[in-house]
Structures are given as C-alpha cells and as structure tokens.
Motif scaffolding. Sequence first.
Motif, mmCIF file in Angstrom:
data_model
loop_
_atom_site.group_PDB
_atom_site.id
_atom_site.type_symbol
_atom_site.label_atom_id
_atom_site.label_comp_id
_atom_site.label_asym_id
_atom_site.label_seq_id
_atom_site.Cartn_x
_atom_site.Cartn_y
_atom_site.Cartn_z
ATOM 1 N N PHE A 1 -12.276 -0.768 39.295
ATOM 2 C CA PHE A 1 -12.654 -0.056 40.517
ATOM 3 C C PHE A 1 -13.552 -0.920 41.390
ATOM 4 N N PHE A 2 -13.095 -1.148 42.616
ATOM 5 C CA PHE A 2 -13.845 -1.920 43.606
ATOM 6 C C PHE A 2 -13.974 -1.058 44.857
ATOM 7 N N ASP A 3 -15.188 -1.000 45.389
ATOM 8 C CA ASP A 3 -15.472 -0.091 46.489
ATOM 9 C C ASP A 3 -15.916 -0.850 47.726
ATOM 10 N N THR A 4 -15.265 -0.555 48.856
ATOM 11 C CA THR A 4 -15.641 -1.179 50.116
ATOM 12 C C THR A 4 -15.564 -0.125 51.210
ATOM 13 N N ALA A 5 -15.675 -0.565 52.453
ATOM 14 C CA ALA A 5 -15.617 0.360 53.583
ATOM 15 C C ALA A 5 -15.416 -0.441 54.860
ATOM 16 N N GLU A 6 -14.810 0.200 55.848
ATOM 17 C CA GLU A 6 -14.644 -0.483 57.133
ATOM 18 C C GLU A 6 -15.992 -0.754 57.783
ATOM 19 N N GLY A 7 -17.010 0.019 57.420
ATOM 20 C CA GLY A 7 -18.334 -0.180 57.978
ATOM 21 C C GLY A 7 -19.124 -1.306 57.331
ATOM 22 N N GLU B 1 -5.244 5.565 62.509
ATOM 23 C CA GLU B 1 -5.380 4.191 62.991
ATOM 24 C C GLU B 1 -6.380 3.401 62.134
ATOM 25 N N ALA B 2 -7.471 4.063 61.767
ATOM 26 C CA ALA B 2 -8.470 3.395 60.931
ATOM 27 C C ALA B 2 -7.904 3.069 59.553
ATOM 28 N N LEU B 3 -7.143 3.988 58.976
ATOM 29 C CA LEU B 3 -6.523 3.744 57.674
ATOM 30 C C LEU B 3 -5.550 2.579 57.744
ATOM 31 N N ASP B 4 -4.718 2.539 58.767
ATOM 32 C CA ASP B 4 -3.776 1.425 58.920
ATOM 33 C C ASP B 4 -4.522 0.092 58.991
ATOM 34 N N ALA B 5 -5.631 0.072 59.728
ATOM 35 C CA ALA B 5 -6.393 -1.169 59.870
ATOM 36 C C ALA B 5 -7.029 -1.580 58.544
ATOM 37 N N SER B 6 -7.544 -0.601 57.799
ATOM 38 C CA SER B 6 -8.143 -0.921 56.497
ATOM 39 C C SER B 6 -7.084 -1.415 55.519
ATOM 40 N N ASN B 7 -5.945 -0.755 55.493
ATOM 41 C CA ASN B 7 -4.860 -1.207 54.600
ATOM 42 C C ASN B 7 -4.445 -2.634 54.922
ATOM 43 N N LYS B 8 -4.376 -2.946 56.204
ATOM 44 C CA LYS B 8 -3.996 -4.305 56.603
ATOM 45 C C LYS B 8 -5.039 -5.313 56.142
ATOM 46 N N ARG B 9 -6.326 -4.971 56.310
ATOM 47 C CA ARG B 9 -7.375 -5.906 55.890
ATOM 48 C C ARG B 9 -7.391 -6.099 54.379
ATOM 49 N N LEU B 10 -7.164 -5.029 53.637
ATOM 50 C CA LEU B 10 -7.133 -5.139 52.173
ATOM 51 C C LEU B 10 -5.850 -5.784 51.679
ATOM 52 N N GLY B 11 -4.801 -5.706 52.477
ATOM 53 C CA GLY B 11 -3.515 -6.260 52.065
ATOM 54 C C GLY B 11 -2.719 -5.309 51.193
ATOM 55 N N VAL B 12 -2.799 -4.018 51.486
ATOM 56 C CA VAL B 12 -2.045 -3.014 50.733
ATOM 57 C C VAL B 12 -1.223 -2.179 51.711
ATOM 58 N N ASP B 13 -0.122 -1.636 51.212
ATOM 59 C CA ASP B 13 0.673 -0.713 52.022
ATOM 60 C C ASP B 13 0.158 0.708 51.902
ATOM 61 N N CYS B 14 -0.420 1.008 50.730
ATOM 62 C CA CYS B 14 -0.892 2.361 50.448
ATOM 63 C C CYS B 14 -2.272 2.271 49.807
ATOM 64 N N THR C 1 -0.941 -3.266 39.683
ATOM 65 C CA THR C 1 -1.997 -4.131 39.180
ATOM 66 C C THR C 1 -3.038 -3.367 38.363
ATOM 67 N N GLY C 2 -3.087 -2.063 38.537
ATOM 68 C CA GLY C 2 -4.110 -1.262 37.873
ATOM 69 C C GLY C 2 -5.447 -1.297 38.576
ATOM 70 N N ILE C 3 -5.529 -2.011 39.692
ATOM 71 C CA ILE C 3 -6.770 -2.135 40.449
ATOM 72 C C ILE C 3 -6.851 -1.030 41.505
ATOM 73 N N THR C 4 -8.014 -0.392 41.596
ATOM 74 C CA THR C 4 -8.277 0.551 42.676
ATOM 75 C C THR C 4 -9.266 -0.105 43.632
ATOM 76 N N ALA C 5 -8.732 -0.565 44.765
ATOM 77 C CA ALA C 5 -9.581 -1.114 45.825
ATOM 78 C C ALA C 5 -9.751 -0.001 46.846
ATOM 79 N N ALA C 6 -10.829 0.763 46.696
ATOM 80 C CA ALA C 6 -11.064 1.935 47.535
ATOM 81 C C ALA C 6 -11.838 1.540 48.784
ATOM 82 N N THR C 7 -11.555 2.230 49.882
ATOM 83 C CA THR C 7 -12.310 1.989 51.103
ATOM 84 C C THR C 7 -12.600 3.321 51.780
ATOM 85 N N LYS C 8 -13.250 3.258 52.956
ATOM 86 C CA LYS C 8 -13.769 4.479 53.570
ATOM 87 C C LYS C 8 -13.528 4.510 55.070
#
Length: 345
Positions: A42-48, A98-111, A76-83
């Motif tokens: 579990f890894f935790d981040t945020a757009e802020g 729009e914010a979710l799409d931008a975060s997914n793009k930055r993390l490199g995930v589709d979902c 991968t079994g990894i949870t890269a969570a964001t906010k």
Amino acid sequence: PLGVGTMFWGDTTLDRRISGYVIPRDTLDAICAEATARGVTFFDTAEGYGGGTSELRLGEALRRGARLGADLGAGTGITAATKFLPTLFRWSEAAFLEALDASNKRLGVDCCPLYFIHSPVHPRALEVWVRAAARAFRAGKLKALGLSNFNAAQVRRACEEAWRVGVPVAANQLMVNLIVWRSPQLQATLDACREYNLTVIGYAPLGQGLLADGLTEARHKEVRLSRMAAVTYDDLAPLRAALRRVADAHPGKTMAQVAVQWVVAKGVIPLVGMRKMGHLEQALGATADEGFRLSPAEVAALDREAHGKHTFEKPRWRRSLFVVFISGLMLAYRASLCCGGRIDA
C-alpha cells in the motif's frame, strides 16, 4: 500491515522551499524496491502532494525501483492510492472525473485501485463526489472509493449514498495515534467504519514526532499537532514514559516503533511518511517483525495515558479553513510548475 506515505515526495521548486530539499530519485527507488520486497503493498499519495508530482514520482519509482510493469494495476498486487481535493474551484461531478483522469495519467494506471475524497468539507454536499465516483466506477476508472477525514455522520452519509448509486467504499483515512485516541468523535467514527466494514488507515501514527524518541521541548513547540491537541511538553511526559517502558521491554525497539505497533494492535493500518530509507527500516521493524507484538497489558497501559482531542473537535469554520488553504496551495503549485517546472524531471 503498513502504508508508505508520500506527502513529501513532490519535486517542484515550491516543495524545495517548503521542505528545504527534494528527496533524491535514488532514495525513492530504494524505498519502493525494499518496501515491495518486504511485502508492503500500500502506497498513498494525492494530487495535492507536490501539485501532482508526488503521484508522478511514486509511479516512476515503483516501476524503476520495484521493477513493476507498465501498468501498476495489472496484477501487481500494489495499491497506489491517491486523493481528490475538493477545492473551491471544483463544483461539479465533471471536475471530480477530470481530476481522477489526471491522477491516473500521472500514476500510469488506467484504473485507480483506491481513490479517496481528501476532505468532506466543501460548500457542495459530499454526496456530489460520491455520485461522481459511481460514474467513474462504472467507466472502469476506479476500483473503490476511499474517504479521508470523514467523521461518523459523514461516513454514514457517504456509505448510504454509495450504496444507493452503486460504488464500493473501502476505507477511511484518519489521524490515529495515542495523542488523539480518547477523542469521543474519533471513537464514534471508528464505530461507524466497523458498521460499514471500512478499513481504517491511520496517518500520523507518531503524532508528527511527538511520540518518537529524542523529542525536545524546542522541537515540541514546532509541531502543529501539539497546538491542535492542546498538549504541552509536560502533558506528554506520562505518555512518553509509558512508551519508553514498553520499548525497554522489547530489546532493540524504539518508542516510535512501539507507537506504530500500538496502531496495528488497534486494527488500523499505519500510514508512515517516508523521506529516507531509515524511516522505512524503522517502520518495518515495527510491523514486519513477527516477534514484536504488544501484549494486551502493554496496549492497555498505553491506552491509560492516551490523550483525546482530535481534529474532529474543531469548529466547522476552522475545518473549512483547510479548503481555503488547500485551494490556495494548489494554485501556488500550478504557478510553481509553470514557472519553475520539476527539479527531478
């Protein structure tokens, strides 16, 4: 159980002004490599965090350091969570998407595996964001919704609306430590999380350093939580003495590790901020060492010395200041990225 916190992983010129430095790329790679090798998922981040650069750097570090594939969410079994930050310039479900799409793009995930609403405080009702999450869930852009800093009533509102619109709610991220533990509002919130089967993720398990080894009176005065919880250096002495006694009973363990293990004993996943490898090693020593568990008597002894003023006890107008502050900070990050760019780009 352990979560890696990345609040200070940003690499803008503003981050350098705030923290005094930017964490080197090699350090982030090493943290991700060692954490995943030791079973941390579990890894935790945020757009802020760093105006989104923490998300970028986390995704990059997991690929480089942990040698994960192109899509972090692909088995991968990894949870890269964001906010999602409900700032004052966001008022619609479209802004959430729009914010979710931008975060997914930055993390490199589709979902996104877990997407938190960073705060329930906003002029618009929290149900607006829950309905937006349901749209994202149906579109395959998030797997589960998370709540952050939601009190008991807000947890119930969010979960009831989520059930109505059809989006799973998985977790609530709260401040959980021995300084706030006896707060009636925190206990009511934990009861609500159990009622709705939410995982509780506890940030600031060390009380922003107030529960760690080597605290000085001068350092105590610099810690924001000491003012928020209205605890003086002398007020903390009995609690810190209890932590010291428990640590001494477990050779090689520190007060900080006892404080983190106490969070684990409460059934909460501790979220520990990591700026260097030593932070990870300390946290793993508290959570991954099978021989280190607090006895019920030790937990009870610490409980007796716990304090009990949580951020939930703040008047709503003071909690609302967070929205004003974070809105201004996001604008400042945008300006920093436009003018100075990324230091580690």
